[in-house]
Enzyme design. Structure first.
Site, PDB file in Angstrom:
ATOM      1  N   ASP A 217      45.073  34.604  34.456  1.00  0.00           N
ATOM      2  CA  ASP A 217      45.496  34.676  33.061  1.00  0.00           C
ATOM      3  C   ASP A 217      44.664  35.693  32.297  1.00  0.00           C
ATOM      4  OD1 ASP A 217      47.102  33.416  30.864  1.00  0.00           O
ATOM      5  OD2 ASP A 217      45.102  32.901  30.106  1.00  0.00           O
ATOM      6  N   GLU A 266      37.268  35.898  52.555  1.00  0.00           N
ATOM      7  CA  GLU A 266      36.603  34.964  53.463  1.00  0.00           C
ATOM      8  C   GLU A 266      37.617  34.085  54.197  1.00  0.00           C
ATOM      9  OE1 GLU A 266      34.040  32.658  51.035  1.00  0.00           O
ATOM     10  OE2 GLU A 266      32.626  34.292  50.628  1.00  0.00           O
TER      11      GLU A 266
END
Length: 560
Positions: A217, A266
């Site tokens: 956002d 990751e």
């Protein structure tokens, strides 16, 4: 700040095996208005799970969930009180896990909204900051300042919030805090290492629960330069948006996203992210490059008139920007913040306004009380269907908003006492707000809440919603719902490289493009039929498209 040649090369190499999101159809769910499983009037997480088969049958690749976190709903859930939990009114973390499992079992990925610019004023950090007082470490997580004047009774600057009214609020001990949005949404201080570390923890929390990606956002507003003296509102408005503005689209925000990208990578596959960044077109690639968030919204089609020249310019410009970043483009016509495109396209243009002002047409209609006489309801839906089919044929990601597959129009006649959007209240009704596109969905043509839940809905549904209900459209081969289902199914079958070739039509009001595998899309923005050449018509937004494209319609043709 520009992309280096090495960065562009790395971006190109990163797409050798296209990840799932590059040409995904992503369906935005505003959870409180999607489906209510317990009859309390609010949509909830179990409600989403209960509609998993509907979502699978629609043919989408992913859902994007607007905020479902604990919130006082000062801004529809975008005032977050706890980033690592579910609002008790919407369910539990176990419910969330069940929903993810149900969607994943149907091949649907899950994207969640992250709101990093501000918290709720009910967030534990902000309550701690209020209690701790001036000069405390707790206040350093936010943006507190002393006021002006001999007793500090004037705000630090005369800035105005996005929702109207002052952007500074005074607390009991006399200091002021900054809020770009509602008073209940204090901005975080992203210079604070504790803030940065906590959001990394949040990203890992949801990624570990199986979330596939994040919508960020107001991604362009996190970092700020609030060195004294603060500029006045007039001085602030006069500053360029070139990466050096004190509040908007600063170059240093990308240091945050570089850290986030390491976290995303990751995981296997890497988590994806898309930036909501209302920035100059030349700066969109900075958010969309692979070492940053990886993708960014473009809102140009959402802001365009139903006009062939505008649509072609928007598509060409944004494909060029996508190539510069190594990302794919994004396409959107409606979301939870704007007037639904079926209504926008059904309203006459405002005098002297085109292009970027097109969305204002709907707002002006709402402010005038939404008179039915000003809305061409059938024409708006006809153009909306044509625009949606055009969009779904484009290379890149398609972002769809719940209810557009039903052909829903904006709801205009919501009584003032039942409105919820802070914009309406902070501007004393001058800006009508966004409630009209957030009215709960009609699932059935009968019932007190049209199948949304057991008893009523948190925003009133108009009687005309019944004709757009899911069960009223499912057996109608010409319904908007069936059009979306066919288009999304064909999109999977026909999808190919992220390229298109414009084919000249000899008419200013007709666009024709070809994808590399012989998939062709023709949209007639005018009213006179356009004759088609060779090829098999596999989709049409009009009931009769034998050998031609009727006015205000889109046809898909297979030529190979």
């Amino acid at each position: 700040m520009t992309l280096t040649a090495d960065a562009r090369t790395d971006a190109a190499h990163s797409t050798a095996v296209p990840p799932w999101w590059r040409q995904a159809a992503v369906y935005q769910i505003y959870p409180r208005s999607f489906a209510d499983s317990n009859g309390d009037g609010l949509g909830d997480i179990r409600g989403v799970t209960s509609r998993a088969d509907y979502l699978a049958e629609l043919g989408i690749d992913a859902v994007w969930l607007s905020p479902f976190y604990p919130s006082e709903l000062a801004d529809g859930g975008y005032d977050v009180a706890d980033y690592r939990d579910v609002d008790p009114r919407l369910g539990t973390l176990d419910d969330f896990d069940d929903m993810v499992a149900a969607l994943h079992a149907r091949g649907i990925r899950v994207v969640v909204d992250i709101v990093p610019n501000h918290t709720s004023d009910q967030h534990a950090w902000f309550q701690e900051a209020l209690a701790a007082g001036r000069g405390s470490a707790a206040r350093e997580r936010y943006i507190f300042r002393d006021g002006k004047g001999p007793d500090g009774a004037e705000p630090p600057a005369d800035w105005v919030s996005v929702f109207g009214g002052p952007a500074w609020e005074r607390v009991a001990d006399g200091q002021w805090y900054f809020h770009n949005f509602a008073t209940e949404q204090p901005d975080l201080n992203w210079d604070n290492p504790e803030v940065r570390a906590d959001f990394v923890r949040t990203l890992r929390f949801w990624s570990d629960r199986g979330v596939d990606g994040f919508r960020i956002d107001v991604a362009h507003m996190l970092t700020k330069d609030l060195a004294e003296p603060l500029p006045s509102r007039a001085e602030l408005d006069a500053l360029p948006f070139d990466g050096t503005h004190p509040l908007i689209d600063r170059d240093d925000v990308h240091e945050i996203y570089a850290e986030w990208r390491k976290v995303f990578n990751e995981y296997d596959p890497p988590r994806t992210a898309v930036a909501e960044a209302w920035v100059a077109p030349s700066r969109i690639p900075l958010y969309a490059r692979p070492e940053s968030l990886g993708q960014a919204f473009n809102f140009d089609l959402l802001q365009a008139d139903f006009d062939a020249a505008e649509f072609r310019r928007v598509v060409s410009d944004n494909l060029t920007l996508a190539e510069a970043s190594g990302s794919s483009s994004t396409w959107v016509l409606s979301n939870h913040d704007v007037v639904r495109h079926a209504t926008r396209y059904g309203l006459p243009p405002l005098p002297g306004e085109r292009g970027r002002d097109a969305e204002k047409h709907g707002s002006a209609w709402l402010r005038a009380g939404g008179p039915e006489s000003a809305l061409d309801r059938e024409g708006g839906l006809r153009r909306a269907r044509a625009a949606s089919a055009f969009l779904l044929g484009l290379p890149g990601s398609a972002y769809l908003y719940q209810g557009e597959e039903l052909g829903l129009h904006e709801v205009a006649d919501i009584p003032a006492g039942e409105r919820q959007d802070p914009t309406f209240f902070r501007t004393e009704g001058e800006e009508i707000g966004r409630d009209g596109c957030r009215v709960p969905l009609p699932w059935t043509a009968e019932g007190s809440s049209l199948g949304f839940g057991a008893d009523g809905a948190h925003l009133p549904q108009p009687a005309w919603f019944a004709q757009y209900a899911v069960d009223a459209q499912e057996d109608d081969a010409h319904s908007t719902l069936e059009l979306y289902r066919r288009a999304l199914k064909l999109r999977h079958e026909l999808q190919t490289e992220e390229k298109l070739e414009w084919i000249e039509t000899g008419r200013d009001d007709v666009l024709h493009f070809r994808r590399p595998n012989g998939w062709e899309v023709v949209t007639n923005f005018g009213v006179e039929p356009y004759a088609l050449g060779a090829g098999e018509i596999v989709l049409s937004t009009a009931e009769d498209a034998s050998g031609e494209v009727p006015g205000e319609a889109t046809v898909w043709v297979r030529t190979a």
